[in-house]
Enzyme design. Structure first.
Site, mmCIF file in Angstrom:
data_model
loop_
_atom_site.group_PDB
_atom_site.id
_atom_site.type_symbol
_atom_site.label_atom_id
_atom_site.label_comp_id
_atom_site.label_asym_id
_atom_site.label_seq_id
_atom_site.Cartn_x
_atom_site.Cartn_y
_atom_site.Cartn_z
ATOM 1 N N HIS A 28 -6.100 23.011 -30.243
ATOM 2 C CA HIS A 28 -6.928 22.912 -29.148
ATOM 3 C C HIS A 28 -7.722 21.769 -28.895
ATOM 4 C CE1 HIS A 28 -5.934 26.978 -27.330
ATOM 5 N NE2 HIS A 28 -5.836 27.135 -28.640
ATOM 6 N N GLY A 117 7.297 32.828 -27.153
ATOM 7 C CA GLY A 117 6.013 33.539 -27.163
ATOM 8 C C GLY A 117 5.452 33.489 -28.598
ATOM 9 N N SER A 122 8.859 27.150 -27.476
ATOM 10 C CA SER A 122 10.111 27.135 -26.782
ATOM 11 C C SER A 122 10.197 26.446 -25.378
ATOM 12 C CB SER A 122 10.680 28.653 -26.651
ATOM 13 O OG SER A 122 9.610 29.206 -26.052
ATOM 14 N N GLU A 155 4.720 21.692 -16.566
ATOM 15 C CA GLU A 155 4.114 22.995 -16.977
ATOM 16 C C GLU A 155 2.845 23.397 -16.205
ATOM 17 O OE1 GLU A 155 5.002 23.725 -20.901
ATOM 18 O OE2 GLU A 155 3.588 25.276 -21.224
ATOM 19 N N ASP A 167 2.976 19.434 -27.449
ATOM 20 C CA ASP A 167 4.275 20.187 -27.636
ATOM 21 C C ASP A 167 5.201 19.302 -27.345
ATOM 22 O OD1 ASP A 167 2.335 22.264 -28.349
ATOM 23 O OD2 ASP A 167 2.664 23.628 -26.585
HETATM 24 C C1 GLA Z 1 -0.250 25.080 -26.628
HETATM 25 C C2 GLA Z 1 -0.439 24.087 -25.701
HETATM 26 C C3 GLA Z 1 -0.598 22.778 -26.487
HETATM 27 C C4 GLA Z 1 -1.955 22.843 -27.470
HETATM 28 C C5 GLA Z 1 -1.994 24.149 -28.171
HETATM 29 C C6 GLA Z 1 -3.265 24.499 -28.925
HETATM 30 O O1 GLA Z 1 0.670 25.156 -27.465
HETATM 31 O O2 GLA Z 1 0.709 23.991 -25.023
HETATM 32 O O3 GLA Z 1 -0.876 21.591 -25.472
HETATM 33 O O4 GLA Z 1 -3.251 22.921 -26.582
HETATM 34 O O5 GLA Z 1 -1.559 25.379 -27.340
HETATM 35 O O6 GLA Z 1 -3.439 23.213 -29.780
#
Ligand code: GLA
Length: 381
Positions: A28, A117, A122, A155, A167
Site C-alpha cells: 500500500h 483472488g 492474476s 484496471e 503489480d
Molecule cells: C494491490 C494493488 C497494488 C498495491 C497492492 C498493495 O495488489 O494492485 O497496486 O497497491 O495491492 O500493496
C-alpha cells in the site's frame, strides 16, 4: 495447457507468458508514490494471440471455458455487460487505443495457474500479457514501463480498482533470481539478487478471496489523500505521503484524526522498511529482512487494517519458529496469501504443521506454494 485459437488463418501468431508476482515488502505504498520490492514468480498466464485483417476481437478463457467477442472499431465501454475477466483485457485494448496506438483485430486464448483472488496479481498478468503481446504483434513500440502504465489505467477504468503500479510493473520487469525495488515517484528501479536456495519463499493461501474491487482498497487511498491534504497545512510542499518523513508525521500526529494518522503512519514507516530491507539484502542479512517483514505485517494488521483473521493466524503460527525468518500478508489484503521466508530443510515440516493447524481452526487446508523468482512477461519459444 494446450491453447488453441478458433480461426484458421492469422497474419501473425505469438505465445506470451505473463507471470504473477510476490512482494517482499512495501504494501500500500505504491499509490502513495513510495517504494515497493516485488518479483515475478513461476506462476503465470500463457496467451496465444493471432492477428487478422478483420475487426473482430475474440477472447477465450481456457480455464473457464468462456469467451467474449467484441469489435475493435466499437470497443465496449466500462459500463458494458461482460465477464469479470474480460474487463481487464478489453480495458487494455481500450487504453492502448485511447493513447493513440492502433491495434487491429485479434483472437487470444489464455490460461494459467495463478490462483485468482489470492494476492498474486492474476489480473496484472492478464493485462500485461495481452498488452505486451499486442505491442509485439502490432509494432506499437511501447517500452515496458509504458505498457505497465497502460495496464494500470485499464484496471482503473474497467474493473474500477484504483490500484498502484506495482503489480503491472513487476509482471513486466521481473528478472529471474532478483527482486526489484521500484521508486513509484521517479519510476527508477534497481534489482537485488534474492537467493531462494537456502531460504525458500513459501506462500500459504488462506483461500479467503479478497475483493480489491470492494470498497476498502479505494477507501484506503482516499484516507491517504486526506492525510496529505491535512499535512499540507503544515508542509505546503508535500505532494504525497512519500514526501512525509516519520519525524514530520510524528510532529503532527495530534493534528490528524486518529484513523488518518494510523493510515499515514503505516505508509510512512513502510517506505522506510523497504529501504532498510534493501540495505539488509545488499549486506546479505536475511534475518533482518525477515524482521522487517514481521513489522510490515503488524503495521498492515493494526495501523492500515487490511489484514484478516486467517492471515493473522498464519503469521502468528510462524512467529516463534526459528526456521522462519519473516512472514506477512501480501498484496491488497483481506484474504489471499502470507509470504514466508523459510529455511529450506524446514519447509516440509512447516507445511505439515501449518496445514494441520489451519485445518483444525478453519475446517479447510490452506494451499502451499513454494515459489521461484522468474523473468517478467516474454514470448514462449
Ligand atoms: C494491490 C494493488 C497494488 C498495491 C497492492 C498493495 O495488489 O494492485 O497496486 O497497491 O495491492 O500493496
Amino acid at each position: 495447457m494446450e491453447l488453441s485459437l478458433s480461426g484458421t488463418t492469422y497474419t501473425q501468431e505469438l505465445q506470451v507468458r505473463a507471470p504473477g508476482r510476490i512482494n517482499i515488502i512495501g504494501e500500500h505504498t505504491d499509490y502513495n508514490l513510495g517504494y515497493v520490492l516485488p518479483a515475478a514468480i513461476d506462476k503465470g498466464i500463457t496467451f496465444r494471440i493471432g492477428t487478422h485483417s478483420g475487426t473482430r476481437c475474440r477472447l477465450d478463457a481456457a480455464n473457464l471455458d468462456q469467451s467474449y467477442v467484441f469489435d475493435i472499431a466499437d470497443i465496449p465501454g466500462p459500463e458494458a455487460d461482460m465477464p469479470g475477466w474480460a474487463r481487464y483485457l478489453v480495458g487494455v485494448v481500450a487504453e492502448l487505443q485511447a493513447a493513440g496506438h492502433t491495434v487491429g483485430g485479434f483472437d487470444a486464448a489464455f490460461g494459467g495457474d495463478i490462483p485468482i483472488g489470492s494476492g498474486l496479481s492474476s489480473s496484472a498478468a492478464l493485462e500485461c500479457g495481452l498488452a505486451w503481446g499486442l505491442d509485439q504483434l502490432y509494432g506499437l513500440g511501447l517500452d515496458r514501463m509504458a505498457l505497465a502504465q497502460a495496464a494500470q489505467r485499464a484496471e482503473h477504468t474497467y474493473p474500477g480498482v484504483k490500484c498502484g503500479l506495482m503489480d503491472q510493473f513487476a509482471s513486466l520487469h521481473g528478472q529471474a533470481g532478483q527482486v526489484v525495488r521500484l521508486d513509484c515517484r521517479s519510476l527508477d528501479f534497481a534489482y537485488f539478487p534474492f537467493d531462494t536456495e537456502t531460504y525458500r519463499l513459501v506462500l500459504f493461501n488462506t483461500k479467503v478471496e479478497h475483493s480489491l474491487a470492494g470498497s476498502e482498497y479505494n477507501t484506503r487511498r482516499l484516507q491517504c489523500e486526506e492525510g496529505v491534504l491535512r499535512l499540507q497545512a503544515f508542509f505546503p510542499d508535500i505532494a504525497s505521503l512519500r514526501d512525509v518523513s516519520p519525524d514530520m508525521l510524528a510532529a503532527h500526529a495530534g493534528d490528524l484524526p486518529e484513523i488518518i494518522y494510523q493510515r499515514c503512519a503505516h505508509v510512512v514507516h513502510e517506505n522506510a522498511r523497504v529501504l532498510a530491507t534493501c540495505d539488509a539484502l545488499a549486506a546479505g542479512n536475511l534475518a533482518a529482512v525477515g524482521s522487517h517483514m514481521f513489522a510490515s505485517h503488524d503495521s498492515l494488521q493494526h495501523q492500515y487494517e487490511v489484514s484478516c483473521e486467517e492471515l493473522d493466524f498464519l503469521v502468528d503460527q510462524v512467529r516463534e519458529d526459528p526456521a522462519v525468518l519473516g512472514a506477512r500478508m501480501m498484496g491488497g489484503g483481506f484474504g489471499g496469501c502470507t509470504l514466508n521466508l523459510v529455511q529450506r530443510e524446514a519447509v516440509p515440516a512447516l507445511q505439515k504443521r501449518i496445514e494441520a493447524a489451519y485445518s483444525a481452526r478453519y475446517g479447510r487446508a490452506p494451499e502451499t506454494y513454494i515459489v521461484r523468482i522468474m523473468d517478467g512477461v516474454g514470448d514462449v519459444q
